[in-house]
Design an enzyme around this catalytic site. Structure first.
Site, short mmCIF file in Angstrom:
data_model
loop_
_atom_site.label_atom_id
_atom_site.label_comp_id
_atom_site.label_asym_id
_atom_site.label_seq_id
_atom_site.Cartn_x
_atom_site.Cartn_y
_atom_site.Cartn_z
N HIS A 154 34.54 -38.35 25.19
CA HIS A 154 35.80 -37.81 24.70
C HIS A 154 35.89 -37.89 23.19
O HIS A 154 36.12 -36.91 22.50
CB HIS A 154 36.99 -38.51 25.35
N HIS A 216 38.00 -31.12 30.05
CA HIS A 216 36.93 -31.17 29.06
C HIS A 216 35.57 -30.84 29.67
O HIS A 216 34.79 -30.09 29.08
CB HIS A 216 36.87 -32.55 28.40
CO CO Z 1 41.22 -34.80 25.51
#
Ligand code: CO
Length: 275
Positions: A154, A216
């Site tokens: 991330h 993501h």
């Molecule tokens: Co994010």
């Protein structure tokens, strides 16, 4: 020491959360179940740190608590010893602000209140993660083969973002053809591509370095949009495979949380400075 020797009365498993039911079942739920099975005499509860995720789930009729409300309820129900175990990868912003900070104000309300550490907190945690990652490397990936794995972490503006570089260095030292990048931190895909070219890698398998394969992983990593890592790597001439599964699906990875719960129990209280 076996898990049952040091039983707290409740374990609060805390994830960022996700609104994707399929990946949640395979990852967050599976991690919760693995922890619950390792500590059968404890009550296992869940909390999500993401306000947005909890709001969306509430609209769908599912109430998931945040850390303070979960702790308040455990206290009301008479639980005396609590371990809070985050499913987060790094001890970043979410961990400090939504877990440690909140837990600190409940400290005097329980006989014991310990916080387990995220996946990457102590130096020895990195090789433990690397071992778990080995379980999901494609068989064709090996050093010097021209094939490698690229992990999408991330990333964060928090100082703990340095964990990604430490993991990269450990993989290099261990001779593992694994490259670490992040969506919202450093290293970015640009730096990863420089390393891939340096090491003459032609074919990569993209994998999320995240518990859940959510937005993501599905879009920023594997999507067909020109900005996705998949598209950007292809545009630079790499062959790309995508492994769209959260780390939470990996049994060896799930087991790391069980050992962190145990460590938290043995360390009495790690509220101030975990790891
Ligand atoms: Co994010």
């Amino acid at each position: 020491m076996s898990p049952t020797d040091v039983a707290p009365s409740a374990i609060l498993v805390v994830a960022f959360g996700t609104t994707y039911p399929e990946t949640r079942r395979l990852t967050i739920d599976a991690c919760e179940q693995r922890i619950a099975a390792a500590f059968p005499e404890c009550e296992t509860r869940r909390a999500f740190t993401s306000t947005i995720v909890r709001r969306i789930l509430a609209r769908r009729g599912e109430e998931v608590q945040d850390v303070p409300s979960a702790l308040a309820r455990l206290r009301e129900e008479g639980f005396r010893r609590i371990v809070v175990q985050p499913l987060h990868i790094i001890p970043g912003e979410e961990f400090h602000r939504k877990i440690l900070f909140e837990v600190a104000s409940y400290r005097n309300q329980f006989a014991g209140l310990a916080v387990g550490r995220p996946i990457l907190a102590r130096n020895e945690d990195y090789s433990v993660l690397a071992l778990a990652l080995k379980e999901q490397l494609p068989a064709t990936v090996s050093a010097g083969s021209g094939e490698a794995v690229v992990l999408m972490g991330h990333g964060s503006a928090h100082p703990a973002n340095a964990a990604y570089s430490q993991l990269q260095l450990l993989c290099e030292d261990a001779g593992l053809p694994v490259y670490v990048g992040t969506v919202e931190g450093y290293p970015e895909l640009e730096q990863v591509m420089t390393r891939l070219r340096r090491d003459r890698v032609r074919r990569v398998t993209l994998m999320p370095l995240m518990v859940v394969a959510g937005d993501h992983a599905v879009n920023d990593m594997a999507g067909d949009d020109p900005d996705s890592w998949n598209s950007r790597l292809r545009a630079e001439g790499f062959e790309v495979d995508c492994y769209v599964h959260g780390l939470g699906e990996n049994a060896a990875f799930q087991e790391i949380y069980v050992s962190h719960v145990l460590d938290a129990l043995q360390a009495d209280s790690e509220v101030d400075e975990p790891g």
